[in-house]
Design a protein around this motif. Structure first.
Motif, mmCIF file in Angstrom:
data_model
loop_
_atom_site.group_PDB
_atom_site.id
_atom_site.type_symbol
_atom_site.label_atom_id
_atom_site.label_comp_id
_atom_site.label_asym_id
_atom_site.label_seq_id
_atom_site.Cartn_x
_atom_site.Cartn_y
_atom_site.Cartn_z
ATOM 1 N N VAL A 5 23.127 48.393 66.636
ATOM 2 C CA VAL A 5 23.423 49.234 67.788
ATOM 3 C C VAL A 5 22.765 48.578 68.999
ATOM 4 N N HIS A 6 23.491 48.520 70.106
ATOM 5 C CA HIS A 6 22.978 47.872 71.315
ATOM 6 C C HIS A 6 21.718 48.556 71.855
ATOM 7 N N SER A 7 20.906 47.782 72.529
ATOM 8 C CA SER A 7 19.623 48.269 73.047
ATOM 9 C C SER A 7 19.791 49.388 74.067
ATOM 10 N N TRP A 8 20.938 49.502 74.686
ATOM 11 C CA TRP A 8 21.145 50.558 75.672
ATOM 12 C C TRP A 8 21.697 51.836 75.038
ATOM 13 N N ASP A 9 22.007 51.795 73.748
ATOM 14 C CA ASP A 9 22.513 52.986 73.065
ATOM 15 C C ASP A 9 21.353 53.786 72.486
ATOM 16 N N ASP A 10 20.997 54.869 73.170
ATOM 17 C CA ASP A 10 19.876 55.705 72.735
ATOM 18 C C ASP A 10 20.268 56.733 71.679
ATOM 19 N N HIS A 11 21.541 56.750 71.294
ATOM 20 C CA HIS A 11 22.021 57.762 70.348
ATOM 21 C C HIS A 11 22.822 57.115 69.222
ATOM 22 N N PRO A 12 22.133 56.482 68.262
ATOM 23 C CA PRO A 12 22.850 55.870 67.136
ATOM 24 C C PRO A 12 23.725 56.863 66.384
ATOM 25 N N GLU A 13 23.380 58.143 66.461
ATOM 26 C CA GLU A 13 24.182 59.156 65.774
ATOM 27 C C GLU A 13 25.599 59.229 66.343
ATOM 28 N N ASP A 14 25.828 58.664 67.536
ATOM 29 C CA ASP A 14 27.152 58.652 68.154
ATOM 30 C C ASP A 14 27.921 57.361 67.891
ATOM 31 N N ILE A 15 27.283 56.392 67.217
ATOM 32 C CA ILE A 15 27.894 55.098 66.951
ATOM 33 C C ILE A 15 28.334 55.061 65.484
ATOM 34 N N PRO A 16 29.639 54.977 65.217
ATOM 35 C CA PRO A 16 30.091 54.951 63.825
ATOM 36 C C PRO A 16 29.607 53.697 63.105
ATOM 37 N N VAL A 17 29.422 53.836 61.800
ATOM 38 C CA VAL A 17 28.978 52.727 60.960
ATOM 39 C C VAL A 17 29.921 52.617 59.765
ATOM 40 N N ASN A 18 30.297 51.395 59.439
ATOM 41 C CA ASN A 18 31.186 51.149 58.305
ATOM 42 C C ASN A 18 30.330 50.989 57.049
#
Length: 121
Positions: A83-96
């Protein structure tokens, strides 16, 4: 805190079924295993050790799927393993994941299927 709490580790292990989320290998049978921070430790933020930011993977930073993540960052970002350093919400980033396909991880140790919207396609 430099490591995830015991509670976080237990939740991640239960959610990921003690298997590498990338290849599905049992971590009990792997030569080595680790908990990978999707937004890397070098980019600390308040949610660094939350369950949405931590996944089980085989290997270490230089072996197995953990090495695959760090050796192929572009692909790892496209799969949600990084997850990129500017993304403070990994819960919003889907993961395969090997086990469940594309999912969203929450901070309570659960996952839900990821259903892209028209805007995210």
């Amino acid at each position: 805190m430099s490591q995830p709490s015991r509670r976080t580790c237990d939740l991640v292990d239960a959610r990921d079924e003690c298997r590498c989320v990338i290849c599905g290998q049992s971590l009990e049978q792997a030569l080595s295993a680790s908990r990978h921070h999707r937004r890397m430790r070098s980019h600390p933020f308040p949610g660094l050790h939350e369950t949405s930011n931590v996944i089980d993977v085989c290997g270490s930073g230089s072996t197995g799927c953990h090495a695959r993540i760090h050796g192929n960052p572009g692909f790892a970002y496209s799969q949600g393993w990084l997850v990129h350093s500017w993304d403070d919400h990994p819960e919003d980033i889907p993961v395969n994941t090997y086990q469940h396909g594309w999912v969203l991880l929450d901070n309570d140790g659960h996952w839900k299927p990821y259903e892209p919207t028209k805007e995210s396609k």
